[in-house]
Design a protein around this motif. Structure first.
Motif, PDB file in Angstrom:
ATOM      1  N   GLN A 251      50.366  44.046   3.674  1.00  0.00           N
ATOM      2  CA  GLN A 251      51.823  43.970   3.660  1.00  0.00           C
ATOM      3  C   GLN A 251      52.413  44.779   2.502  1.00  0.00           C
ATOM      4  N   GLN A 252      51.737  44.765   1.352  1.00  0.00           N
ATOM      5  CA  GLN A 252      52.231  45.552   0.225  1.00  0.00           C
ATOM      6  C   GLN A 252      52.126  47.048   0.512  1.00  0.00           C
ATOM      7  N   LEU A 253      51.029  47.460   1.118  1.00  0.00           N
ATOM      8  CA  LEU A 253      50.875  48.871   1.468  1.00  0.00           C
ATOM      9  C   LEU A 253      51.977  49.319   2.422  1.00  0.00           C
ATOM     10  N   MET A 254      52.430  48.426   3.276  1.00  0.00           N
ATOM     11  CA  MET A 254      53.434  48.762   4.270  1.00  0.00           C
ATOM     12  C   MET A 254      54.858  48.424   3.833  1.00  0.00           C
ATOM     13  N   ALA A 255      55.064  48.268   2.547  1.00  0.00           N
ATOM     14  CA  ALA A 255      56.420  48.026   2.051  1.00  0.00           C
ATOM     15  C   ALA A 255      57.337  49.163   2.489  1.00  0.00           C
ATOM     16  N   LYS A 256      58.572  48.823   2.849  1.00  0.00           N
ATOM     17  CA  LYS A 256      59.498  49.830   3.368  1.00  0.00           C
ATOM     18  C   LYS A 256      59.820  50.906   2.334  1.00  0.00           C
ATOM     19  N   GLU A 257      59.921  50.514   1.091  1.00  0.00           N
ATOM     20  CA  GLU A 257      60.229  51.459   0.025  1.00  0.00           C
ATOM     21  C   GLU A 257      58.968  51.799  -0.756  1.00  0.00           C
ATOM     22  N   PRO A 258      58.772  53.067  -1.120  1.00  0.00           N
ATOM     23  CA  PRO A 258      57.565  53.471  -1.856  1.00  0.00           C
ATOM     24  C   PRO A 258      57.335  52.675  -3.140  1.00  0.00           C
ATOM     25  N   ASP A 259      58.395  52.295  -3.846  1.00  0.00           N
ATOM     26  CA  ASP A 259      58.242  51.553  -5.101  1.00  0.00           C
ATOM     27  C   ASP A 259      57.639  50.170  -4.885  1.00  0.00           C
ATOM     28  N   GLY A 260      57.723  49.656  -3.675  1.00  0.00           N
ATOM     29  CA  GLY A 260      57.149  48.346  -3.387  1.00  0.00           C
ATOM     30  C   GLY A 260      55.665  48.385  -3.074  1.00  0.00           C
ATOM     31  N   ARG A 261      55.099  49.568  -2.940  1.00  0.00           N
ATOM     32  CA  ARG A 261      53.671  49.715  -2.625  1.00  0.00           C
ATOM     33  C   ARG A 261      52.842  49.777  -3.899  1.00  0.00           C
ATOM     34  N   PRO A 262      51.508  49.669  -3.775  1.00  0.00           N
ATOM     35  CA  PRO A 262      50.655  49.792  -4.962  1.00  0.00           C
ATOM     36  C   PRO A 262      50.925  51.081  -5.725  1.00  0.00           C
ATOM     37  N   PHE A 263      50.599  51.084  -7.007  1.00  0.00           N
ATOM     38  CA  PHE A 263      50.894  52.231  -7.865  1.00  0.00           C
ATOM     39  C   PHE A 263      50.258  53.509  -7.347  1.00  0.00           C
ATOM     40  N   ASN A 264      48.998  53.425  -6.920  1.00  0.00           N
ATOM     41  CA  ASN A 264      48.308  54.585  -6.356  1.00  0.00           C
ATOM     42  C   ASN A 264      47.087  54.113  -5.565  1.00  0.00           C
ATOM     43  N   ALA A 265      46.406  55.055  -4.939  1.00  0.00           N
ATOM     44  CA  ALA A 265      45.230  54.719  -4.132  1.00  0.00           C
ATOM     45  C   ALA A 265      44.108  54.161  -4.989  1.00  0.00           C
ATOM     46  N   ARG A 266      44.032  54.602  -6.245  1.00  0.00           N
ATOM     47  CA  ARG A 266      42.994  54.096  -7.139  1.00  0.00           C
ATOM     48  C   ARG A 266      43.140  52.602  -7.375  1.00  0.00           C
ATOM     49  N   SER A 267      44.364  52.126  -7.500  1.00  0.00           N
ATOM     50  CA  SER A 267      44.567  50.686  -7.703  1.00  0.00           C
ATOM     51  C   SER A 267      44.160  49.905  -6.459  1.00  0.00           C
ATOM     52  N   VAL A 268      44.375  50.472  -5.273  1.00  0.00           N
ATOM     53  CA  VAL A 268      43.937  49.835  -4.036  1.00  0.00           C
ATOM     54  C   VAL A 268      42.414  49.788  -3.983  1.00  0.00           C
ATOM     55  N   GLU A 269      41.794  50.897  -4.316  1.00  0.00           N
ATOM     56  CA  GLU A 269      40.330  50.959  -4.347  1.00  0.00           C
ATOM     57  C   GLU A 269      39.765  49.941  -5.322  1.00  0.00           C
ATOM     58  N   GLY A 270      40.367  49.828  -6.503  1.00  0.00           N
ATOM     59  CA  GLY A 270      39.886  48.890  -7.510  1.00  0.00           C
ATOM     60  C   GLY A 270      40.004  47.450  -7.052  1.00  0.00           C
ATOM     61  N   LEU A 271      41.123  47.103  -6.432  1.00  0.00           N
ATOM     62  CA  LEU A 271      41.303  45.737  -5.934  1.00  0.00           C
ATOM     63  C   LEU A 271      40.264  45.404  -4.874  1.00  0.00           C
ATOM     64  N   LEU A 272      40.065  46.302  -3.921  1.00  0.00           N
ATOM     65  CA  LEU A 272      39.100  46.068  -2.850  1.00  0.00           C
ATOM     66  C   LEU A 272      37.685  45.942  -3.407  1.00  0.00           C
ATOM     67  N   ARG A 273      37.351  46.812  -4.331  1.00  0.00           N
ATOM     68  CA  ARG A 273      36.012  46.788  -4.915  1.00  0.00           C
ATOM     69  C   ARG A 273      35.746  45.462  -5.630  1.00  0.00           C
ATOM     70  N   GLN A 274      36.729  45.002  -6.401  1.00  0.00           N
ATOM     71  CA  GLN A 274      36.549  43.761  -7.158  1.00  0.00           C
ATOM     72  C   GLN A 274      36.462  42.549  -6.235  1.00  0.00           C
ATOM     73  N   GLN A 275      37.327  42.494  -5.228  1.00  0.00           N
ATOM     74  CA  GLN A 275      37.320  41.355  -4.311  1.00  0.00           C
ATOM     75  C   GLN A 275      36.020  41.289  -3.516  1.00  0.00           C
ATOM     76  N   LEU A 276      35.529  42.435  -3.054  1.00  0.00           N
ATOM     77  CA  LEU A 276      34.285  42.447  -2.292  1.00  0.00           C
ATOM     78  C   LEU A 276      33.083  42.132  -3.169  1.00  0.00           C
ATOM     79  N   ALA A 277      33.097  42.618  -4.409  1.00  0.00           N
ATOM     80  CA  ALA A 277      32.010  42.316  -5.336  1.00  0.00           C
ATOM     81  C   ALA A 277      31.983  40.822  -5.650  1.00  0.00           C
ATOM     82  N   ASP A 278      33.158  40.231  -5.832  1.00  0.00           N
ATOM     83  CA  ASP A 278      33.224  38.791  -6.102  1.00  0.00           C
ATOM     84  C   ASP A 278      32.741  37.980  -4.915  1.00  0.00           C
TER      85      ASP A 278
END
Length: 329
Positions: A251-278
Motif C-alpha cells: 500500500q505504501q508503494l502504491m501511494a498516490k503521491e510520490p512523497d508517500g512512497r518509500p524513500f528509494n528502492a534501497r529502503s524497500v530492499e532493506g525492509l524485505l531483507r530484514q523481514q525475511l531474515a527474521d
C-alpha cells in the motif's frame, strides 16, 4: 542508414543469428552465437521498415546506451550493439525460462515469502538503475524474466528515461503500461523520479499475491481513473494470507503521491531483507525463490497441490531452524 553516425561505440564482436525468438512492433529478437562469447545470446534487430523513423531509431540507440552502463545480476546483461547489414542491433543475455507474466498465468498467485523474495530482487535492480540515472517506466510482469537459477531479471528498457540526457518523450505524452502506471505517469508530469518505478513495483507485488493487477477495467480510461482516485487496495482484504507488514508495504508503494512512497528502492530492499531474515534465517530465506515448479501445460487452477507442497517445504525450513536453535540453547 549505414552512413548514419551512431551515438554509441559499436561492439567488435560478431554474431550469427539462429532461431527467431519473438517479434515486436519495432524489432525482432533472435537466438545468436558469437565466437567471442561462451554462451548463446539474444540479438534484437531493428525492423528495416522503421529505420526511417528518426524517433524510433533514437529510442533504440538510447536503449543501447542505457543498458550498456548497467551491470547487475537482476538486470538483463548487455553485450554491445552495432549495425548488421545496415540494421541496428544489440546483443543481450538470453533468458529462456519465461516471464513472470507467463508463470502467473500458468500457476496463479505465489505464496507471500516467494513474493517478498522476488520483490527484493526487483528492488535491488531498480536501485542499481536509479543510481545510474535510469528510470525504467515500464516495470510489469512481462518485463521480468527468469534466469537459469530461477531468479528474476529486469529487461526491456525501451521507454526508460535517461536522466543524464534530454528526455526524447515529448512533453505531455504518457508512456508506460496502464495497468502498472503511477499517477504521475498518467498525468504526464514533466518530472518523473524513481518513485514511479516503486509504484509499479507495488502493482507487480499485488499481482503476484492475488493473481491479478490491483485495478481492473474495460479500458485504459477506467483503469487510469482508479490509479488516480480509487483508494489503494489491500492484499489482505483481497483474501491473501500474508503478514501485515507486507500488506502495508504494498500500500505504501502504491501511494498516490510520490512523497508517500518509500524513500528509494534501497529502503524497500532493506525492509524485505530484514523481514525475511527474521522470519526464515539469513541463509534460508535466499532459497525461497528457488522452489518454483517447472512449467507444465496444466492450468493455474490445477496447481493447488504444488502450492501446498511449497508451503509445506517452507514450514519444514522454519521448524528445522527452530529445532536447531533449541538444540544450541
Amino acid at each position: 542508414m549505414a552512413e548514419r553516425r551512431l551515438h554509441f561505440l559499436p561492439t567488435k564482436s560478431t554474431f550469427k543469428l539462429g532461431d527467431r525468438l519473438g517479434t515486436g512492433t519495432v524489432g525482432v529478437v533472435y537466438r545468436a552465437t558469437s565466437p567471442d562469447l561462451d554462451a548463446p545470446v539474444a540479438v534484437k534487430l531493428l525492423h528495416p521498415n522503421v529505420t526511417g523513423d528518426a524517433n524510433i531509431v533514437e529510442r533504440f540507440e538510447r536503449e543501447i546506451v542505457i543498458t550498456e552502463r548497467l551491470n547487475h545480476p537482476h538486470i538483463v546483461r548487455h553485450f554491445g550493439g552495432g549495425q548488421m547489414n545496415g540494421q541496428l542491433f544489440y546483443a543481450m543475455q538470453l533468458l529462456e525460462h519465461g516471464s513472470l507474466k507467463d508463470r502467473l498465468a500458468r500457476f496463479g498467485p505465489m505464496p507471500w515469502p516467494q513474493v517478498a523474495g522476488f520483490a527484493l530482487q526487483i528492488a535491488s535492480a531498480l536501485q542499481h538503475a536509479h543510481n545510474h540515472g535510469v528510470i525504467h517506466r515500464d516495470l510489469k510482469p512481462s518485463n521480468l524474466f527468469f534466469n537459469d537459477q530461477g531468479d528474476l531479471v529486469l529487461g526491456d528498457f525501451g521507454i526508460a528515461r535517461d536522466t543524464y540526457a534530454a528526455d526524447i518523450t515529448a512533453q505531455g505524452i504518457t508512456v508506460g503500461t496502464y495497468a502498472y502506471m503511477s499517477p504521475e505517469q498518467i498525468r504526464a508530469d514533466a518530472r518523473i523520479s524513481g518513485k514511479a518505478d516503486l509504484y509499479s513495483l507495488g502493482c507487480v507485488m499485488y499481482e503476484m499475491l492475488t493473481g491479478r493487477p490491483p485495478y481492473l477495467g474495460a479500458n485504459f480510461a477506467q483503469v487510469w481513473d482508479q490509479h488516480l482516485n480509487k483508494p489503494v487496495p489491500s492484499v489482505r482484504d483481497a483474501g491473501v494470507d500474508c503478514p501485515r507488514w507486507l500488506d502495508d508495504l504494498v500500500q505504501q508503494l502504491m501511494a498516490k503521491e510520490p512523497d508517500g512512497r518509500p524513500f528509494n528502492a534501497r529502503s524497500v530492499e532493506g525492509l524485505l531483507r530484514q523481514q525475511l531474515a527474521d522470519e526464515f534465517g539469513d541463509a534460508e530465506y535466499r532459497k525461497l525463490t528457488r522452489d518454483l515448479p517447472e512449467f507444465t501445460d496444466e492450468p493455474a487452477e490445477q496447481q493447488g497441490p504444488r502450492t501446498w507442497v511449497l508451503w509445506l517445504v517452507m514450514g519444514l525450513i522454519v521448524v528445522g531452524l527452530a529445532i536447531t536453535a533449541i538444540g544450541r540453547s
